[in-house]
Write a protein that holds these residues in place. Structure first.
Motif, PDB file in Angstrom:
ATOM      1  N   LYS A 112       3.512  -7.323  -6.048  1.00  0.00           N
ATOM      2  CA  LYS A 112       4.503  -8.100  -5.314  1.00  0.00           C
ATOM      3  C   LYS A 112       4.004  -8.319  -3.901  1.00  0.00           C
ATOM      4  CE  LYS A 112       8.211  -6.266  -8.037  1.00  0.00           C
ATOM      5  NZ  LYS A 112       8.831  -5.013  -8.306  1.00  0.00           N
ATOM      6  N   PRO A 113       4.230  -9.512  -3.337  1.00  0.00           N
ATOM      7  CA  PRO A 113       3.789  -9.767  -1.966  1.00  0.00           C
ATOM      8  C   PRO A 113       4.361  -8.741  -0.989  1.00  0.00           C
ATOM      9  CG  PRO A 113       4.535 -11.791  -3.007  1.00  0.00           C
ATOM     10  CD  PRO A 113       4.899 -10.666  -3.929  1.00  0.00           C
ATOM     11  N   ASP A 114       3.516  -8.331  -0.045  1.00  0.00           N
ATOM     12  CA  ASP A 114       3.905  -7.353   0.965  1.00  0.00           C
ATOM     13  C   ASP A 114       3.262  -7.760   2.295  1.00  0.00           C
ATOM     14  OD1 ASP A 114       5.052  -4.946   1.994  1.00  0.00           O
ATOM     15  OD2 ASP A 114       3.092  -3.981   1.854  1.00  0.00           O
ATOM     16  N   GLY A 115       3.660  -8.928   2.774  1.00  0.00           N
ATOM     17  CA  GLY A 115       3.065  -9.453   3.998  1.00  0.00           C
ATOM     18  C   GLY A 115       2.047 -10.528   3.672  1.00  0.00           C
ATOM     19  N   ALA A 116       1.388 -11.033   4.714  1.00  0.00           N
ATOM     20  CA  ALA A 116       0.411 -12.099   4.544  1.00  0.00           C
ATOM     21  C   ALA A 116      -0.811 -11.592   3.791  1.00  0.00           C
ATOM     22  CB  ALA A 116       0.000 -12.650   5.906  1.00  0.00           C
ATOM     23  N   ASN A 117      -1.064 -12.172   2.628  1.00  0.00           N
ATOM     24  CA  ASN A 117      -2.251 -11.858   1.817  1.00  0.00           C
ATOM     25  C   ASN A 117      -2.300 -10.408   1.351  1.00  0.00           C
ATOM     26  OD1 ASN A 117      -3.010 -14.513   2.353  1.00  0.00           O
ATOM     27  ND2 ASN A 117      -4.195 -13.902   4.133  1.00  0.00           N
ATOM     28  N   GLU A 118      -1.179  -9.732   1.307  1.00  0.00           N
ATOM     29  CA  GLU A 118      -1.133  -8.335   0.859  1.00  0.00           C
ATOM     30  C   GLU A 118      -0.124  -8.189  -0.280  1.00  0.00           C
ATOM     31  OE1 GLU A 118      -0.539  -5.603   4.061  1.00  0.00           O
ATOM     32  OE2 GLU A 118      -2.118  -6.511   5.275  1.00  0.00           O
ATOM     33  N   TYR A 119      -0.435  -7.255  -1.170  1.00  0.00           N
ATOM     34  CA  TYR A 119       0.407  -7.007  -2.340  1.00  0.00           C
ATOM     35  C   TYR A 119       0.534  -5.512  -2.565  1.00  0.00           C
ATOM     36  CZ  TYR A 119      -0.590 -11.909  -3.237  1.00  0.00           C
ATOM     37  OH  TYR A 119      -0.705 -13.263  -3.107  1.00  0.00           O
ATOM     38  N   GLU A 120       1.661  -5.106  -3.118  1.00  0.00           N
ATOM     39  CA  GLU A 120       1.898  -3.721  -3.533  1.00  0.00           C
ATOM     40  C   GLU A 120       2.164  -3.728  -5.028  1.00  0.00           C
ATOM     41  OE1 GLU A 120       1.993  -0.658  -1.998  1.00  0.00           O
ATOM     42  OE2 GLU A 120       1.297  -1.544  -0.134  1.00  0.00           O
ATOM     43  N   GLY A 121       1.752  -2.669  -5.706  1.00  0.00           N
ATOM     44  CA  GLY A 121       1.991  -2.561  -7.130  1.00  0.00           C
ATOM     45  C   GLY A 121       1.501  -1.232  -7.656  1.00  0.00           C
ATOM     46  N   LYS A 122       1.048  -1.227  -8.895  1.00  0.00           N
ATOM     47  CA  LYS A 122       0.522  -0.030  -9.552  1.00  0.00           C
ATOM     48  C   LYS A 122      -0.862  -0.336 -10.091  1.00  0.00           C
ATOM     49  CE  LYS A 122       4.150   2.670  -9.288  1.00  0.00           C
ATOM     50  NZ  LYS A 122       4.122   3.919  -8.558  1.00  0.00           N
ATOM     51  N   ILE A 123      -1.728   0.685 -10.120  1.00  0.00           N
ATOM     52  CA  ILE A 123      -3.067   0.549 -10.674  1.00  0.00           C
ATOM     53  C   ILE A 123      -3.375   1.772 -11.542  1.00  0.00           C
ATOM     54  CG2 ILE A 123      -4.186   1.586  -8.653  1.00  0.00           C
ATOM     55  CD1 ILE A 123      -6.508  -0.491  -9.179  1.00  0.00           C
ATOM     56  N   HIS A 124      -4.046   1.514 -12.651  1.00  0.00           N
ATOM     57  CA  HIS A 124      -4.449   2.585 -13.572  1.00  0.00           C
ATOM     58  C   HIS A 124      -5.961   2.743 -13.497  1.00  0.00           C
ATOM     59  CE1 HIS A 124      -4.407   5.186 -17.062  1.00  0.00           C
ATOM     60  NE2 HIS A 124      -5.429   4.489 -17.537  1.00  0.00           N
ATOM     61  N   ASP A 125      -6.422   3.965 -13.328  1.00  0.00           N
ATOM     62  CA  ASP A 125      -7.851   4.273 -13.320  1.00  0.00           C
ATOM     63  C   ASP A 125      -8.228   4.748 -14.723  1.00  0.00           C
ATOM     64  OD1 ASP A 125     -10.419   5.177 -12.998  1.00  0.00           O
ATOM     65  OD2 ASP A 125      -9.951   6.642 -11.443  1.00  0.00           O
ATOM     66  N   PRO A 126      -8.904   3.895 -15.498  1.00  0.00           N
ATOM     67  CA  PRO A 126      -9.249   4.279 -16.872  1.00  0.00           C
ATOM     68  C   PRO A 126     -10.160   5.500 -16.943  1.00  0.00           C
ATOM     69  CG  PRO A 126      -9.629   1.939 -16.534  1.00  0.00           C
ATOM     70  CD  PRO A 126      -9.334   2.526 -15.193  1.00  0.00           C
ATOM     71  N   LYS A 127     -10.958   5.715 -15.916  1.00  0.00           N
ATOM     72  CA  LYS A 127     -11.890   6.850 -15.925  1.00  0.00           C
ATOM     73  C   LYS A 127     -11.144   8.179 -15.873  1.00  0.00           C
ATOM     74  CE  LYS A 127     -16.140   8.404 -13.737  1.00  0.00           C
ATOM     75  NZ  LYS A 127     -17.119   8.135 -12.686  1.00  0.00           N
ATOM     76  N   SER A 128     -10.134   8.271 -14.982  1.00  0.00           N
ATOM     77  CA  SER A 128      -9.382   9.524 -14.846  1.00  0.00           C
ATOM     78  C   SER A 128      -8.131   9.556 -15.721  1.00  0.00           C
ATOM     79  CB  SER A 128      -8.970   9.732 -13.388  1.00  0.00           C
ATOM     80  OG  SER A 128      -7.975   8.790 -13.011  1.00  0.00           O
ATOM     81  N   GLY A 129      -7.663   8.380 -16.121  1.00  0.00           N
ATOM     82  CA  GLY A 129      -6.428   8.305 -16.890  1.00  0.00           C
ATOM     83  C   GLY A 129      -5.180   8.366 -16.026  1.00  0.00           C
ATOM     84  N   ARG A 130      -5.342   8.308 -14.710  1.00  0.00           N
ATOM     85  CA  ARG A 130      -4.206   8.415 -13.788  1.00  0.00           C
ATOM     86  C   ARG A 130      -3.747   7.053 -13.295  1.00  0.00           C
ATOM     87  NH1 ARG A 130      -6.724  13.405 -10.466  1.00  0.00           N
ATOM     88  NH2 ARG A 130      -6.219  15.003 -11.993  1.00  0.00           N
ATOM     89  N   THR A 131      -2.476   7.005 -12.941  1.00  0.00           N
ATOM     90  CA  THR A 131      -1.877   5.797 -12.377  1.00  0.00           C
ATOM     91  C   THR A 131      -1.485   6.076 -10.935  1.00  0.00           C
ATOM     92  OG1 THR A 131      -1.092   5.066 -14.535  1.00  0.00           O
ATOM     93  CG2 THR A 131       0.021   4.151 -12.608  1.00  0.00           C
ATOM     94  N   TYR A 132      -1.766   5.096 -10.063  1.00  0.00           N
ATOM     95  CA  TYR A 132      -1.519   5.244  -8.629  1.00  0.00           C
ATOM     96  C   TYR A 132      -0.728   4.051  -8.107  1.00  0.00           C
ATOM     97  CZ  TYR A 132      -5.510   8.421  -9.121  1.00  0.00           C
ATOM     98  OH  TYR A 132      -6.357   9.427  -9.517  1.00  0.00           O
ATOM     99  N   SER A 133      -0.131   4.223  -6.945  1.00  0.00           N
ATOM    100  CA  SER A 133       0.403   3.083  -6.222  1.00  0.00           C
ATOM    101  C   SER A 133      -0.804   2.282  -5.754  1.00  0.00           C
ATOM    102  CB  SER A 133       1.225   3.532  -5.015  1.00  0.00           C
ATOM    103  OG  SER A 133       2.374   4.221  -5.441  1.00  0.00           O
TER     104      SER A 133
END
Length: 130
Positions: free
Chosen positions: A79-100
């Motif tokens: 989701k947009p969070d200011g000019a040219n910035e976004y916030e969301g979730k990301i999954h790291d397939p290597k570790s299996g963890r999900t982060y902001s």
């Protein structure tokens, strides 16, 4: 009155046109050796792996459903969070963890940061548009 409305429309269209577009295909790179790893296609609020570089294992053993990385969604709820910035979730397939995730578009570069809690304490990568 007509000139004021026309001026307002021109200003707003200029601001909208100058916003960097996050949509497209992005190449990410290995943190250690800098070699290409995968191509992620971002469309709207999600990003999925559409290909892996030569020599990269396409399997995802840490995923809940083991199988190929290709076709997996690794970014979502962007989701947009200011000019040219976004916030969301990301999954790291290597570790299996999900982060902001905090994502910043700068021309043909995409700064992607994953974090828990405080943004500045996370890890960032720079992806390139392909």
């Amino acid at each position: 009155m007509k000139r004021t409305v026309l001026a307002a429309v021109l200003v707003l269209s200029t601001l909208t046109a100058s916003a960097a577009d996050i949509n497209g295909r992005w190449q990410n790179f290995d943190d250690k050796d800098g070699k290409p790893k995968a191509i992620i296609a971002i469309n709207g609020s999600t990003g999925s792996v559409v290909g892996v570089a030569k020599g990269v294992d396409p399997n995802c053993p840490s995923c809940k459903k083991p199988g190929s990385l290709v076709g997996r969604t690794i970014l979502w709820n962007l989701k947009p969070d200011g000019a040219n910035e976004y916030e969301g979730k990301i999954h790291d397939p290597k570790s299996g963890r999900t982060y902001s995730a905090h994502v910043t578009v700068n021309g043909n570069s995409l700064k992607v940061c994953g974090y828990i809690g405080l943004r500045f304490a996370g890890r960032c990568q720079t992806w390139k548009r392909v």
